[in-house]
Design an enzyme around this catalytic site. Sequence first.
Site, PDB file in Angstrom:
ATOM      1  N   ASP A   1       9.903   0.442  -5.152  1.00 36.81           N
ATOM      2  CA  ASP A   1      11.002   0.761  -4.241  1.00 36.81           C
ATOM      3  C   ASP A   1      11.583  -0.500  -3.603  1.00 36.81           C
ATOM      4  OD1 ASP A   1      10.353   3.310  -4.921  1.00 36.81           O
ATOM      5  OD2 ASP A   1      10.075   4.054  -2.885  1.00 36.81           O
TER       6      ASP A   1
ATOM      7  N   HIS B   1       8.664   6.037  -5.299  1.00 34.31           N
ATOM      8  CA  HIS B   1       7.801   6.305  -4.141  1.00 34.31           C
ATOM      9  C   HIS B   1       6.511   5.493  -4.213  1.00 34.31           C
ATOM     10  CE1 HIS B   1      10.285   9.335  -2.275  1.00 34.31           C
ATOM     11  NE2 HIS B   1      10.399   9.958  -3.428  1.00 34.31           N
TER      12      HIS B   1
ATOM     13  N   ASP C   1       8.873  -2.465   1.608  1.00 32.64           N
ATOM     14  CA  ASP C   1       8.802  -1.006   1.561  1.00 32.64           C
ATOM     15  C   ASP C   1       7.361  -0.584   1.820  1.00 32.64           C
ATOM     16  OD1 ASP C   1      10.319   1.605   0.664  1.00 32.64           O
ATOM     17  OD2 ASP C   1       8.351   1.684  -0.286  1.00 32.64           O
TER      18      ASP C   1
ATOM     19  N   GLU D   1       4.445   2.761   1.948  1.00 32.53           N
ATOM     20  CA  GLU D   1       4.047   4.150   1.755  1.00 32.53           C
ATOM     21  C   GLU D   1       3.064   4.477   2.858  1.00 32.53           C
ATOM     22  OE1 GLU D   1       5.604   5.965  -0.302  1.00 32.53           O
ATOM     23  OE2 GLU D   1       6.606   4.309  -1.329  1.00 32.53           O
TER      24      GLU D   1
END
Length: 583
Positions: free
Chosen positions: A183, A178, A37, A39
């Site tokens: 995540d 988030h 994952d 960001e």
Amino acid sequence: MAMDDGQLTFADLDGDGGPEDDGFDRSLFDTTMVVVDLETTGGSASGDQITEIGAVKIRGGEVIGEFATLVDPGCPIPPKIVTLTGITEAMVADAPMIGEVLTSFVEFARGAILVAHNARFDMGFLRTNARRLDIEWPFHASLCTVTLARRILSREEAPSVRLSALADLFDVSVRPTHRALDDARATVEVLHHLLERVGNQGVGTYRELTAYLPRTNPRLRAKRSMAHGLPARPGVYLFRGPSDEVLYVGTAIDLRRRVSSYFTGNDPRPRISEMVDLATRVDHVECAHGLEAGVRELRLLAAHAPAYNRRSTQPHRGWWVVLTAERFPRLKVSRTPTDDSIGPIGNRTTAATIADMVAQAAGLRSCTTRSGSASHHWCRSEAVGGPRIGGCHAASDRPLTLPDYLPRASAVRELMIGDSDVVLRTLTDRLAHLSEMQMFESAARHRDRLSATIDLLARCQRLSALSRIAELVVARPDNHHGWELAVIRHGRLAGAGVARRGVAPMPVVDTLVAAAETVLPGVGPLFGAPAEETALLYRWITEPGGRIVAASEAFALPGACAQRWSSWSRTAHDARESRRRVS
């Protein structure tokens, strides 16, 4: 390198691990996967940067390694991203750059299949950075848990396949935050639940999973350019055909993302693939927020009646239970509402059943004889204690005069507008009597019909309460410290806008009200408003967070409305479902 399609793809593989390699006949249980994952500073792989990578390596249902690091993006982090993720510029100031991080990640994940939730997004960023930095990228197959979820779960079970929604559905132990590692951990649990489902359907290897997932039609892929230039904003999109006809209308919170999804082949509905194959372009209408998009979608459906939509394209179509204006009123089923009516009802048989129940409870005549200027109504009863089966509900052993009959019509009228629930009490007494007589099949049918009557009355009264208000201004938080605003007039959306963070909302409200559409009330309980639009507005207003800014009159339900019977109706629904499961 090939773009990721949000699904398992093996067409690009060569050498060991190629499509003919027996390794892909290994059990899913024995295969190493890395769930990743990211960001980022935004949604564009070409223009935005990675701020955090989190990854979990799994095999055999067990976690065998984790990878997590912040990344210095080399650029400012937008305030909305800081608010969403909690990652600040101070936090990444001493973090490694993406080149160092990506090299380490490739070594960590080498030999594994990459998995991500919305793999197109994550793989797009990783591949773009690997290409830019000339870093070897040995991963040519990826698995998207969004695609898996859409293939495995029904829309009734999972209306949304957002990670947070699936985490709630499967009640995973690590909730999405988030932040990349949290995540990724949540995605691991979701993946395990999804693979359990496909295992029950005989899918046990990667090759079988590849065959099980939907394939992208090359003709669909070739049309991806139709989504180019669409804004990442709420709105309505219209697929148009070769003669410029509207094929399909839809709504989206993010127009670009939603329209792009039509060209991946992940939608299992054959008619949608056929529609996209016919389409020559996509038009759009950008909207202030999701409510305006939903309303515009309903209006465009009514205006164009697209061939590939299954939602209602006739907003005023439906059946109404109407109290006639005759000297001795009766209930009838009509396409046209009056002030003394309830509806709309999708099925004529249901409407007729409800009309018959209410007429019987109130003692209204069910014969169709014209009363004209007659001073009395008389349908003779043929049996002591009531009329024969199929006879007039007002049958009696003597003529009924207007003073005898009109209170019955008044009781029905008061039931419709919510001023009295005496008729509902009569119907529940009838149910109790059937149960006492041990006529359980008849009691069950009566219960189901009564529940449907209560639900219909409650819905009509709710929407009528909104539709009678000449002007209502409502605000809701937009999740970015601003406000979504709506001006509603007689059950229709007359104006919509937003007051973004830092902008005083009242001047925006004044401007919206001044520019709002003029709406003249029509006939019927909904004052001419389409029921679907009014229902959409009612839900938006009454969900948590809504605030009434201004109203020309009170927004309230009548004192004896059918909503008071909602708990009774829910119990009846539960009893019916239990009976169905047993049978």
